[in-house]
Design a protein around this motif. Structure first.
Motif, mmCIF file in Angstrom:
data_model
loop_
_atom_site.group_PDB
_atom_site.id
_atom_site.type_symbol
_atom_site.label_atom_id
_atom_site.label_comp_id
_atom_site.label_asym_id
_atom_site.label_seq_id
_atom_site.Cartn_x
_atom_site.Cartn_y
_atom_site.Cartn_z
ATOM 1 N N VAL A 15 -18.867 18.680 0.792
ATOM 2 C CA VAL A 15 -18.260 18.777 1.794
ATOM 3 C C VAL A 15 -16.578 18.299 2.306
ATOM 4 C CG1 VAL A 15 -21.166 18.149 3.020
ATOM 5 C CG2 VAL A 15 -18.996 16.365 2.987
ATOM 6 N N ASN A 16 -16.300 19.020 3.262
ATOM 7 C CA ASN A 16 -14.700 18.300 3.543
ATOM 8 C C ASN A 16 -14.698 16.402 3.744
ATOM 9 O OD1 ASN A 16 -15.940 20.542 5.500
ATOM 10 N ND2 ASN A 16 -13.783 20.119 6.144
ATOM 11 N N PRO A 17 -13.881 15.795 3.019
ATOM 12 C CA PRO A 17 -13.566 14.877 1.814
ATOM 13 C C PRO A 17 -13.370 13.787 2.731
ATOM 14 C CG PRO A 17 -12.340 15.836 1.442
ATOM 15 C CD PRO A 17 -12.749 16.959 2.394
ATOM 16 N N VAL A 73 0.872 -1.229 0.397
ATOM 17 C CA VAL A 73 0.539 -0.327 -0.193
ATOM 18 C C VAL A 73 0.975 0.786 0.042
ATOM 19 C CG1 VAL A 73 -1.559 1.696 0.985
ATOM 20 C CG2 VAL A 73 -1.650 -1.413 0.831
ATOM 21 N N VAL A 74 1.009 2.110 -0.944
ATOM 22 C CA VAL A 74 1.911 3.330 -0.719
ATOM 23 C C VAL A 74 0.757 4.323 -0.503
ATOM 24 C CG1 VAL A 74 2.832 5.456 -2.557
ATOM 25 C CG2 VAL A 74 2.851 2.916 -3.621
ATOM 26 N N GLY A 75 1.547 5.171 0.092
ATOM 27 C CA GLY A 75 1.213 6.020 1.790
ATOM 28 C C GLY A 75 1.051 6.060 2.703
ATOM 29 N N GLU A 85 5.713 4.761 3.214
ATOM 30 C CA GLU A 85 5.294 6.648 3.155
ATOM 31 C C GLU A 85 6.509 7.214 2.933
ATOM 32 O OE1 GLU A 85 2.360 8.167 4.208
ATOM 33 O OE2 GLU A 85 4.169 9.836 3.703
ATOM 34 N N MET A 86 6.449 8.315 2.515
ATOM 35 C CA MET A 86 7.604 9.366 2.376
ATOM 36 C C MET A 86 7.793 10.260 3.935
ATOM 37 S SD MET A 86 5.608 11.923 -0.716
ATOM 38 C CE MET A 86 6.645 12.954 -0.858
ATOM 39 N N GLY A 87 7.080 10.143 4.632
ATOM 40 C CA GLY A 87 7.198 11.240 5.635
ATOM 41 C C GLY A 87 7.062 10.362 7.158
HETATM 42 P P1 FDA Z 1 -3.778 11.761 1.900
HETATM 43 O O1 FDA Z 1 -2.835 12.647 1.498
HETATM 44 O O2 FDA Z 1 -4.228 11.676 2.910
HETATM 45 O O3 FDA Z 1 -2.555 10.680 2.090
HETATM 46 C C1 FDA Z 1 -1.420 10.235 1.121
HETATM 47 C C2 FDA Z 1 -0.068 10.316 1.617
HETATM 48 O O4 FDA Z 1 1.020 9.413 1.199
HETATM 49 C C3 FDA Z 1 0.595 11.087 2.455
HETATM 50 O O5 FDA Z 1 0.938 10.403 3.850
HETATM 51 C C4 FDA Z 1 1.884 10.840 1.734
HETATM 52 O O6 FDA Z 1 2.755 11.342 2.170
HETATM 53 C C5 FDA Z 1 2.077 10.181 0.721
HETATM 54 N N1 FDA Z 1 2.296 9.361 -0.245
HETATM 55 C C6 FDA Z 1 2.432 10.548 -1.125
HETATM 56 N N2 FDA Z 1 2.769 10.115 -2.304
HETATM 57 C C7 FDA Z 1 3.747 9.012 -1.845
HETATM 58 C C8 FDA Z 1 5.194 8.296 -2.857
HETATM 59 N N3 FDA Z 1 5.611 8.882 -4.481
HETATM 60 N N4 FDA Z 1 5.840 7.742 -1.863
HETATM 61 C C9 FDA Z 1 5.479 7.253 -0.631
HETATM 62 N N5 FDA Z 1 4.269 7.894 -0.138
HETATM 63 C C10 FDA Z 1 3.691 9.143 -0.679
HETATM 64 N N6 FDA Z 1 -10.977 17.035 5.190
HETATM 65 C C11 FDA Z 1 -11.736 16.820 6.061
HETATM 66 O O7 FDA Z 1 -12.262 15.574 5.966
HETATM 67 N N7 FDA Z 1 -12.241 17.801 7.207
HETATM 68 C C12 FDA Z 1 -11.574 18.562 7.422
HETATM 69 O O8 FDA Z 1 -10.757 19.224 8.676
HETATM 70 C C13 FDA Z 1 -9.992 18.775 6.876
HETATM 71 N N8 FDA Z 1 -9.056 20.269 6.555
HETATM 72 C C14 FDA Z 1 -8.293 20.128 5.967
HETATM 73 C C15 FDA Z 1 -7.025 21.078 6.822
HETATM 74 C C16 FDA Z 1 -5.661 20.881 5.767
HETATM 75 C C17 FDA Z 1 -4.490 21.848 6.149
HETATM 76 C C18 FDA Z 1 -6.024 19.964 4.618
HETATM 77 C C19 FDA Z 1 -4.213 20.030 3.633
HETATM 78 C C20 FDA Z 1 -6.185 19.114 4.113
HETATM 79 C C21 FDA Z 1 -7.805 19.351 4.838
HETATM 80 N N9 FDA Z 1 -8.885 18.627 5.176
HETATM 81 C C22 FDA Z 1 -9.804 18.023 5.560
HETATM 82 C C23 FDA Z 1 -8.012 17.331 3.621
HETATM 83 C C24 FDA Z 1 -7.624 15.763 3.609
HETATM 84 O O9 FDA Z 1 -6.427 16.226 5.249
HETATM 85 C C25 FDA Z 1 -7.370 14.517 2.787
HETATM 86 O O10 FDA Z 1 -8.874 15.053 1.829
HETATM 87 C C26 FDA Z 1 -7.527 13.547 2.627
HETATM 88 O O11 FDA Z 1 -5.947 13.309 3.548
HETATM 89 C C27 FDA Z 1 -6.965 12.726 1.636
HETATM 90 O O12 FDA Z 1 -6.558 11.280 2.237
HETATM 91 P P2 FDA Z 1 -5.790 10.904 1.180
HETATM 92 O O13 FDA Z 1 -5.923 9.181 1.965
HETATM 93 O O14 FDA Z 1 -6.617 10.651 -0.242
HETATM 94 O O15 FDA Z 1 -4.552 11.047 1.118
#
Ligand code: FDA
Length: 503
Positions: A479-481, A10-12, A35-37
């Motif tokens: 809405v927030n996603p 699983v990437v991420g 996870e890159m972080g």
């Molecule tokens: P998500 O982005 O969470 O995770 C992806 C992960 O993959 C990251 O940890 C990244 O480092 C890693 N990654 C990426 N590329 C990689 C690679 N090539 N190799 C290894 N690792 C890699 N939403 C909501 O519903 N309510 C809220 O209140 C908020 N508020 C909010 C504030 C702020 C400041 C931000 C930035 C975002 C929000 N959001 C939000 C949005 C919400 O956080 C966002 O929609 C989800 O985290 C997305 O989930 P995913 O699973 O798609 O990926």
């Protein structure tokens, strides 16, 4: 590099990835998360894991020389940002030409940095956006399961009504009511019982110490405390941090081979690895998952990927705005950094808006009501691979946000008119500007369900290759996603475990 083989990768480690890993682990599938972080569990020199918002240090930001806060100015003074050393910090802003996209970096992805708002979309809009998904099943099973697993909870109304920490939200509610708009509580994954103990002085403060965007040291039930803890508890799931997947290819026998850079927190590359797997799940988020696939298609390592990969990207209609309150309606020097309410005007026929009432925890009276408006914008961008830099580029013009800004303007104009108030023009950069429309927190799409994939996230053209995160949602959800991303991931992985995984 060193080679290794695991059944599933699983990437991420964000929402989609965490759900996927938990359900694979429960099914007995050996799963490696990349996870890159960083894993955010070690205190820094100040005794804290995360730095605060008022005085950010290098922990705040993913490899930049300066922090890049969304509200960068106040009375046009550049008071918010700080010069820092490049470091594997927790918040990234990916700057494309016409759009800056905020994302979380670390074990837990966006859950580490986000506002915790756990909103469920309007069913009618969900059905419109994802018509191939059985909404009855989603609203009957997957949304409730996601909300429970994420530990969503609501602020207690009696406390909300009297605490100084939510005066800003009560002031915003009054302004909305004058314009005939409905304010309601919105669930959050921040533990409101903990917050009340913060207010009582019984525990260390986090939401009440202006912590949010650069991580919460307490109170927030981020994914590392929920889904990821459960995934590790299956005994079948492991996580490698500071591992960035750079490329994907497929061998003759169907094995997927990932090229991975292992880095240290200062950004030095320590090793290059190749990791093979039978099942590959992309959960790297809208930008991350899409980047890996457009690169694989355009460099020829997965040549059968189609033209739909990269398409259907959108910022969920995000627009930020601040209103200047009359002096007689102070929002308070003390503000919880966690939102508890939203103004829900999504039923407006011409300008549907769902607006989070956002805190602005500056520590002094700002006189500002802040909002993050989610609007309905049909415009979409495309993520493409740039051969020269080997990075992904976003085709998105500023003008494409015009429908979102128009809806926000209609909404806030009505609110301002009813209250005799005006916008704040000093919050979004060096020039007078009422709307923050060149950045977003909610990137969605790029590998849209039913287009780049089948109805369950199986990538078209490749067996045992899946996307299961925000990249599946076509640019808008109203809405927030993250609740939708989580619930959809639950639905998809349930099907994939049942049908695709040999056991
Ligand atoms: P998500 O982005 O969470 O995770 C992806 C992960 O993959 C990251 O940890 C990244 O480092 C890693 N990654 C990426 N590329 C990689 C690679 N090539 N190799 C290894 N690792 C890699 N939403 C909501 O519903 N309510 C809220 O209140 C908020 N508020 C909010 C504030 C702020 C400041 C931000 C930035 C975002 C929000 N959001 C939000 C949005 C919400 O956080 C966002 O929609 C989800 O985290 C997305 O989930 P995913 O699973 O798609 O990926």
């Amino acid at each position: 590099g060193s080679g290794a083989f695991v059944p599933a990768v699983v990437v991420g480690t964000g929402y989609g990835a965490a759900v996927t890993a938990l359900r694979l682990g429960e099914a007995g599938v050996g799963t490696l998360m990349l996870e890159m972080g960083q894993l955010w569990n070690r205190p820094g020199p100040d005794g804290k894991v995360f730095c605060g918002m008022p005085d950010p240090d290098r922990r705040s930001t993913w490899f930049k020389n300066r922090t890049e806060a969304p509200i960068a100015s106040f009375l046009w003074l550049d008071v918010v940002n700080r010069t820092i050393e490049p470091y594997a910090g927790v918040l990234d802003r990916v700057n494309f030409g016409q759009m800056g996209v905020y994302v979380g970096r670390g074990v837990g992805g966006g859950s580490l940095v986000n506002g915790g708002i756990a909103a469920t979309p309007r069913r009618s809009y969900f059905e419109e956006v994802l018509p191939q998904v059985d909404a009855g099943e989603m609203y009957g099973r997957h949304f409730p399961r996601a909300l429970a697993m994420l530990r969503a909870n609501e602020v207690a109304a009696d406390w909300f009504e009297q605490t100084e920490w939510y005066r800003f939200a009560r002031v915003a509610r009054e302004a909305a009511a004058k314009a005939g708009m409905r304010t309601r509580f919105v669930p959050n994954v921040y533990d409101f019982a903990y917050m009340r103990r913060e207010a009582a002085g019984e525990v260390a403060k986090s939401a009440l110490a202006a912590e949010v965007m650069y991580g919460n040291n307490h109170g927030k039930q981020s994914l590392d405390k929920t889904y990821l803890a459960a995934a590790l508890g299956t005994g079948k799931v492991t996580v490698e941090t500071l591992h960035r997947v750079t490329a994907v290819r497929r061998e003759e026998d169907g094995t997927y081979v990932l090229s991975v850079d292992r880095i240290d927190a200062e950004g030095r590359r320590l090793a290059r690895k190749e990791i093979g797997c039978r099942y590959l799940f992309l959960g790297a988020g809208s930008l991350g998952s899409t980047e890996l696939l457009v690169r694989a298609r355009d460099t020829g390592t997965l040549p059968d990927l189609g033209a739909e990969v990269g398409a259907g990207w959108g910022p969920n209609g995000n627009v930020m705005a601040g209103r200047a309150n009359p002096l007689l309606h102070p929002t308070g020097a003390r503000q919880s950094a966690i939102a508890a309410t939203c103004v829900d005007d999504w039923d407006h026929p011409a300008a549907p808006v769902f607006a989070d009432v956002a805190p602005l925890p500056a520590g002094f009276e700002t006189g500002i009501s802040m909002y993050l408006a989610v609007t309905r914008n049909p415009e979409r961008g495309t993520l493409v691979h740039d051969g020269a830099t080997d990075r992904v580029r976003l085709r998105w013009e500023r003008e494409q946000n015009a429908p979102a800004v128009a809806a926000a303007k209609s909404f806030f104009d009505r609110m301002n008119k009813a209250n005799g108030t005006d916008y704040r023009y000093d919050l979004f950069g060096p020039r007078a500007k009422a709307f923050g429309d060149d950045f977003c927190y909610h990137p969605l799409g790029g590998c849209v369900l039913g287009r780049a994939t089948d109805a369950y996230g199986r990538v078209a053209g490749y067996r045992h290759l899946y996307v299961n995160d925000g990249a599946l949602i076509p640019g808008s959800i109203g809405v927030n996603p993250f609740v939708t991303i989580t619930a959809l991931a639950e639905r998809n992985v349930e099907r994939l475990v049942a049908e695709d995984i040999a056991r």
